[in-house]
Design an enzyme around this catalytic site. Structure first.
Site, PDB file in Angstrom:
ATOM      1  N   GLU A  41     -10.195  -2.493  -2.790  1.00 63.41           N
ATOM      2  CA  GLU A  41      -9.046  -2.756  -2.239  1.00 63.41           C
ATOM      3  C   GLU A  41      -9.220  -3.755  -1.049  1.00 63.41           C
ATOM      4  O   GLU A  41      -8.616  -4.763  -0.779  1.00 63.41           O
ATOM      5  CB  GLU A  41      -8.145  -1.261  -1.339  1.00 63.41           C
ATOM      6  CG  GLU A  41      -7.028  -1.717  -0.771  1.00 63.41           C
ATOM      7  CD  GLU A  41      -6.788  -0.894   0.439  1.00 63.41           C
ATOM      8  OE1 GLU A  41      -6.077  -1.047   1.344  1.00 63.41           O
ATOM      9  OE2 GLU A  41      -7.584   0.363   0.319  1.00 63.41           O
ATOM     10  N   ASP A  45      -7.806  -7.323  -1.301  1.00 63.76           N
ATOM     11  CA  ASP A  45      -6.692  -8.034  -0.278  1.00 63.76           C
ATOM     12  C   ASP A  45      -6.967  -9.295  -0.009  1.00 63.76           C
ATOM     13  O   ASP A  45      -6.315 -10.293   0.255  1.00 63.76           O
ATOM     14  CB  ASP A  45      -6.795  -6.938   0.809  1.00 63.76           C
ATOM     15  CG  ASP A  45      -6.027  -7.646   2.186  1.00 63.76           C
ATOM     16  OD1 ASP A  45      -4.882  -7.681   2.005  1.00 63.76           O
ATOM     17  OD2 ASP A  45      -6.533  -8.092   2.712  1.00 63.76           O
ATOM     18  N   ASP A 114      -2.237  -0.018  -2.194  1.00 64.22           N
ATOM     19  CA  ASP A 114      -3.461  -0.183  -2.113  1.00 64.22           C
ATOM     20  C   ASP A 114      -4.444  -0.402  -3.677  1.00 64.22           C
ATOM     21  O   ASP A 114      -5.283  -1.230  -3.737  1.00 64.22           O
ATOM     22  CB  ASP A 114      -4.040   1.125  -1.576  1.00 64.22           C
ATOM     23  CG  ASP A 114      -3.780   1.346  -0.275  1.00 64.22           C
ATOM     24  OD1 ASP A 114      -3.436   0.217   0.347  1.00 64.22           O
ATOM     25  OD2 ASP A 114      -3.993   2.297   0.481  1.00 64.22           O
ATOM     26  N   GLU A 117      -4.195  -3.878  -4.996  1.00 65.68           N
ATOM     27  CA  GLU A 117      -4.905  -4.738  -4.415  1.00 65.68           C
ATOM     28  C   GLU A 117      -6.586  -4.597  -5.008  1.00 65.68           C
ATOM     29  O   GLU A 117      -7.259  -5.246  -5.315  1.00 65.68           O
ATOM     30  CB  GLU A 117      -4.955  -4.479  -2.818  1.00 65.68           C
ATOM     31  CG  GLU A 117      -3.678  -5.301  -2.355  1.00 65.68           C
ATOM     32  CD  GLU A 117      -3.943  -5.008  -0.560  1.00 65.68           C
ATOM     33  OE1 GLU A 117      -3.090  -5.727   0.004  1.00 65.68           O
ATOM     34  OE2 GLU A 117      -4.506  -4.121  -0.155  1.00 65.68           O
TER      35      GLU A 117
END
Length: 232
Positions: A41, A45, A114, A117
């Protein structure tokens, strides 16, 4: 969930991985046995941020930095990532511990955002930046509107309204945090002078955004009769 994972990955991201281990990890919540999606994650991101910033710069070549930032912030929120995750059916593939599953954590924006990502992080690790870029541009395609004005974040819009109307600066306060750790609920109050509202969200930021949206709508509705009265 009858579609094999390899087929689902190919359908969702346009590439078929030789090894699905990282994608399994990207779908695994910390309440489940094994490695969770948290490190992926973190990576995903950054991948999403880079790809989105690049895409917006190309799509809106005449927009100033402030406008690009508004567009960017509106497109990479947890809620948007969660909506994209739902659009590809990730909700049914999230791996949770028994209690988290019973609590419905797989349906919440926190977990799904989450996971989305993390999936991008897994895609980047297995197929590279070009594949991640192509996937983001396809999955977010209907969320970029070339002819629209850059969206104004509700908190910024509320602050600007307060300044323009010579009102106090909006004040936010966390009223309550409830729910289990994997599916928390936040209640936030925002006030501008004597006017205030409360709102809930899956994160403090989400609750603040909802509260700002609600209060701005209330304040603007109150202002309409006053403007009409002055015209007379």
């Amino acid at each position: 969930m009858s579609t094999p994972l390899e087929d689902w990955i190919e359908q969702s991201f346009g590439t078929r991985p030789a090894d699905t281990a990282l994608f399994v990890r990207a779908l695994t919540h910390s309440s489940h046995d094994g490695q969770s999606y948290e490190r992926l994650e973190f990576l995903g991101d950054r991948v999403l941020g880079l790809v989105m910033a690049e895409w917006l710069s190309e799509t809106f070549p005449d927009d100033p930095e402030g406008s690009l930032s508004k567009r960017f912030n509106a497109l990479v929120t947890g809620a948007v990532c969660a909506a994209v995750a739902r659009s590809i059916g990730a909700e049914a593939r999230v791996r949770l511990g028994k209690q988290a599953q019973n609590d419905g954590a797989q349906h919440g924006d926190n977990v799904l955002g989450d996971v989305m990502e993390a999936l991008l992080g897994a895609l980047y690790r297995t197929a590279g930046l070009d594949a991640a870029r192509a996937a983001v541009r396809r999955l977010w395609a209907d969320r970029i509107q070339a002819d629209d004005r850059a969206p104004q974040h509700p908190k910024s819009a509320l602050q600007e309204w307060a300044a323009a109307n010579r009102r106090a600066v909006p004040a936010y306060a966390l009223v309550e945090r409830s729910g289990p750790g994997h599916a928390p609920r936040f209640t936030v109050r925002v006030g501008v002078g004597k006017d205030e509202v409360t709102a809930e969200g899956a994160s403090k930021q989400e609750a603040e955004t909802a509260a700002a949206t609600a209060l701005l709508a209330t304040l603007e509705a109150q202002a309409v009769p006053k403007r009409k009265k002055r015209r007379r």
